[in-house]
Design an enzyme around this catalytic site. Structure first.
Site, short mmCIF file in Angstrom:
data_model
loop_
_atom_site.label_atom_id
_atom_site.label_comp_id
_atom_site.label_asym_id
_atom_site.label_seq_id
_atom_site.Cartn_x
_atom_site.Cartn_y
_atom_site.Cartn_z
N HIS B 118 -18.23 20.59 45.64
CA HIS B 118 -18.75 21.93 45.40
C HIS B 118 -18.27 22.80 46.56
O HIS B 118 -18.12 22.30 47.68
CB HIS B 118 -20.28 21.84 45.40
CG HIS B 118 -20.99 23.10 44.98
ND1 HIS B 118 -21.15 24.18 45.83
CD2 HIS B 118 -21.59 23.44 43.83
CE1 HIS B 118 -21.83 25.12 45.20
NE2 HIS B 118 -22.10 24.71 43.98
N ASP B 195 -23.45 15.27 50.23
CA ASP B 195 -24.01 16.36 49.43
C ASP B 195 -24.72 15.71 48.25
O ASP B 195 -24.09 15.27 47.29
CB ASP B 195 -22.87 17.27 48.96
CG ASP B 195 -23.36 18.34 47.98
OD1 ASP B 195 -24.56 18.32 47.62
OD2 ASP B 195 -22.54 19.17 47.57
N GLN B 198 -27.07 17.05 43.58
CA GLN B 198 -27.26 16.62 42.19
C GLN B 198 -27.90 15.24 42.09
O GLN B 198 -28.49 14.91 41.06
CB GLN B 198 -25.91 16.58 41.46
CG GLN B 198 -25.25 17.93 41.28
CD GLN B 198 -26.06 18.88 40.42
OE1 GLN B 198 -26.91 18.48 39.63
NE2 GLN B 198 -25.83 20.16 40.59
N LYS B 221 -33.34 22.34 42.50
CA LYS B 221 -32.72 21.51 41.47
C LYS B 221 -33.60 20.33 41.11
O LYS B 221 -33.19 19.43 40.37
CB LYS B 221 -31.35 21.01 41.95
CG LYS B 221 -30.32 22.13 42.10
CD LYS B 221 -28.96 21.58 42.44
CE LYS B 221 -28.01 22.61 42.99
NZ LYS B 221 -27.45 23.50 41.96
N CYS B 361 -18.26 26.35 40.73
CA CYS B 361 -18.05 26.33 42.19
C CYS B 361 -17.21 25.15 42.61
O CYS B 361 -17.47 24.51 43.64
CB CYS B 361 -19.38 26.34 42.96
SG CYS B 361 -20.37 27.77 42.65
C1 LIG Z 1 -23.10 19.30 44.21
C2 LIG Z 1 -23.68 20.58 44.73
N1 LIG Z 1 -23.58 20.87 46.03
C3 LIG Z 1 -24.10 21.99 46.55
C4 LIG Z 1 -24.75 22.91 45.77
C5 LIG Z 1 -25.28 24.15 46.40
O1 LIG Z 1 -26.66 24.17 46.33
P1 LIG Z 1 -27.48 25.50 46.65
O2 LIG Z 1 -26.86 26.57 45.84
O3 LIG Z 1 -28.87 25.15 46.25
O4 LIG Z 1 -27.36 25.74 48.12
C6 LIG Z 1 -24.86 22.66 44.41
C7 LIG Z 1 -25.53 23.64 43.53
O5 LIG Z 1 -24.97 24.22 42.64
C8 LIG Z 1 -24.32 21.47 43.88
O6 LIG Z 1 -24.40 21.21 42.58
#
Ligand SMILES: Cc1ncc(COP(=O)(O)O)c(C=O)c1O
Lengths: 130, 404
Positions: B118, B195, B198, B221, B361
């Site tokens: 991401h 990270d 998910q 989430k 993203c």
């Molecule tokens: C795999 C992953 N990493 C990071 C993020 C970023 O999370 P946040 O927007 O809650 O900071 C997301 C959210 O879309 C994600 O799916």
């Protein structure tokens, strides 16, 4: 409301003015970072009016149909007339209402055409006030 | 097929009463009433700053707030409560850890990421790499769409310091072989940043067992409110790191010339936190624990399998991501021949089915797949077979509309 009216689908399936112009006066690229769609516009000008216009690019039905309709509309228009085109004109061509996200799809080509006009060769004097 | 969780669960979620088949859970999840109530209770019963007041309502707020730290510790199996740092979300957590670890690197040091990150686990590293002259290396998926530990080994050099990776790709649902990768990274003396935005919402996770150095995720989430996230770090590591942000609450002694830091976790939590949000997150963790993460994982797996089978039975469907679909959970990222993802999402919206269309993203991954965008359906435990069927019917309807 169903935004996929038959006319929009028809333009999507058989878009007008697609292709490239080897001798274009202006080549303008636009990018929609929200969805990654790319659009390239090719324009030639004669007497400060759009003589020919073509476009290449992939996009959703809304963006393709809007580009197809808008390129039809601007052929023969002066720079000034084109500058005055607004979001409402595009929505009127499409004949639908759109939410803020899909509006970006619909307006990509208008944005591109406005950018292209800024780059167009300087007008001859007799057309400045047209 | 017998369902582990039933439709009754939807009654806990005010928004789900509106009848939408909500399949954009990878983006954010719906909130149960209990979470909204807990936040409201903070505002109506003990609205005061935490760790400051000597008066009763502040102490009440502090107690509710700190109890959530214990819950998070338990939820992810951390060894110590002070290893749990509250942030505003995964993005903030990843930026913070990138800054803090980046500060320990010297020019020419290397960081390995995967190509399927991401943007939240890519851009922060690009920023520190540019600032400090570090080199980013990328672990790419093989032909089959999967990541292999041997390939990580091949990328490691004596200058490699950090390996940052996603546990579960939000763009494809691919679950990376985290345990194996972590083991190998540690053999190479790398620090592992995960990270887990998910995965923590979907899968039971134990950071101690997995031996992860740093783990990040977002409350929103997993039924919690927006604006709350976690940075987990091994205590010995967090103690060694210099804070990336300064301010109130994170100091021990301050003079005009310089300061010393407070103990963990305060050292890394400057300023007034999202108190209501964190308390709401506590209620979300209670809610998820009552259902049980195992049940949640199984239910999502059932729905996913069902949806995958029905979707791939339609003509012109391409599932993006690994070829072996058993490595995918919770998320279906797909292309429909001849129809743009935006149009799919629009028609589905008309049918009361919420999915995501876009690059999720993860633009480099889209480039690797040769597409500009995909349509993504992502499931959570409150989704039902009926949601799946509505989704499939809406895809069929889209095909009828666009492909006469
Ligand atoms: C795999 C992953 N990493 C990071 C993020 C970023 O999370 P946040 O927007 O809650 O900071 C997301 C959210 O879309 C994600 O799916």
């Amino acid at each position: 409301m169903n935004i996929y009216q038959e006319e929009i689908l028809e333009h999507y399936r058989h878009p007008h003015n697609t292709g490239q112009l080897e001798h274009a006066d202006v080549v303008q690229q636009e990018y929609n970072p929200f969805c990654g769609d790319k659009l390239t516009l090719y324009l030639t000008f004669v007497d400060n009016k759009v003589a020919e216009v073509r476009f290449m690019g992939e996009g959703c039905a809304i963006s393709q149909a809007a580009t197809s309709m808008l390129t039809d509309k601007i052929a023969g228009m002066t720079r000034k007339q084109i500058q005055q085109l607004t979001k409402e004109d595009v929505l009127q061509l499409l004949g639908i209402e759109l939410g803020p996200t899909r509006l970006k799809c619909a307006l990509l080509s208008l944005q591109g055409i406005h950018h292209a006009i800024q780059q167009a060769p300087t007008p001859t004097s007799k057309d400045v006030t047209a | 097929m017998e369902r582990i969780l039933t439709k009754k669960i939807q009654q806990d979620f005010p928004l789900l009463q509106r009848g939408v088949a909500y399949l954009d859970n990878a983006s954010t999840t719906q909130k149960p009433q209990a979470v909204l109530d807990a936040m409201n209770a903070y505002y109506t019963e003990c609205c005061a700053n935490v760790h400051r007041g000597i008066y009763a309502i502040s102490e009440d707020a502090s107690a509710r707030f700190e109890a959530v730290r214990d819950q998070v510790q338990q939820f992810i199996g951390a060894g110590h409560r002070e290893e749990i740092i509250f942030t505003s979300g995964t993005t903030a957590s990843l930026n913070m850890i990138a800054r803090m670890l980046g500060a320990t690197c010297s020019a020419g040091d290397e960081i390995i990421l995967t190509e399927m990150e991401h943007h939240a686990n890519l851009i922060p590293w690009q920023i520190v790499a540019r600032e400090r002259g570090l080199k980013l290396q990328f672990l790419r998926a093989r032909e089959d769409g999967e990541i292999y530990a041997e390939d990580l080994q091949a990328l490691c050099t004596p200058r490699t310091k950090i390996f940052a990776l996603t546990h579960l790709s939000n763009a494809s649902g691919y679950r990376t072989p985290l345990a194996e990768l972590t083991r190998l990274a540690h053999e190479q003396h790398l620090l592992v940043v995960v990270d887990a935005a998910q995965s923590v919402p979907h899968i039971p996770i134990n950071v101690a067992e997995l031996d992860i150095d740093f783990l990040t995720f977002s409350a929103h989430k997993m039924c919690g409110p927006t604006g709350v996230g976690v940075l987990y770090g091994k205590k010995a590591l967090l103690e060694r790191l210099e804070p990336a942000f300064g301010g109130g609450h994170m100091i021990a002694h301050v003079t005009l010339e310089g300061s010393t830091w407070a103990e963990l976790p305060m050292k890394l939590e400057p300023g007034t936190p999202n108190i209501a949000g964190i308390i709401g997150f506590g209620a979300a963790l209670t809610y998820l624990s009552q259902i049980g993460m195992q049940a949640i994982e199984q239910h999502i797996h059932q729905l996913h399998t069902d949806a995958l089978k029905k979707l791939t039975a339609l003509p012109g469907i391409r599932i993006l991501g690994p070829k072996d679909h058993s490595t995918i959970t919770g998320i279906l990222s797909f292309a429909v021949n001849g129809i743009h993802p935006h149009d799919i999402a629009s028609v589905l919206d008309n049918e009361g089915v919420a999915v995501r269309a876009g690059h999720h993203c993860a633009q480099p991954l889209m480039t690797a797949w040769g597409v500009s965008a995909t349509t993504r359906a992502s499931f959570y435990f409150y989704n039902t077979e009926e949601d799946v069927n509505r989704f499939i019917a809406a895809i069929q309807k889209t095909q009828q509309l666009f492909l006469p």
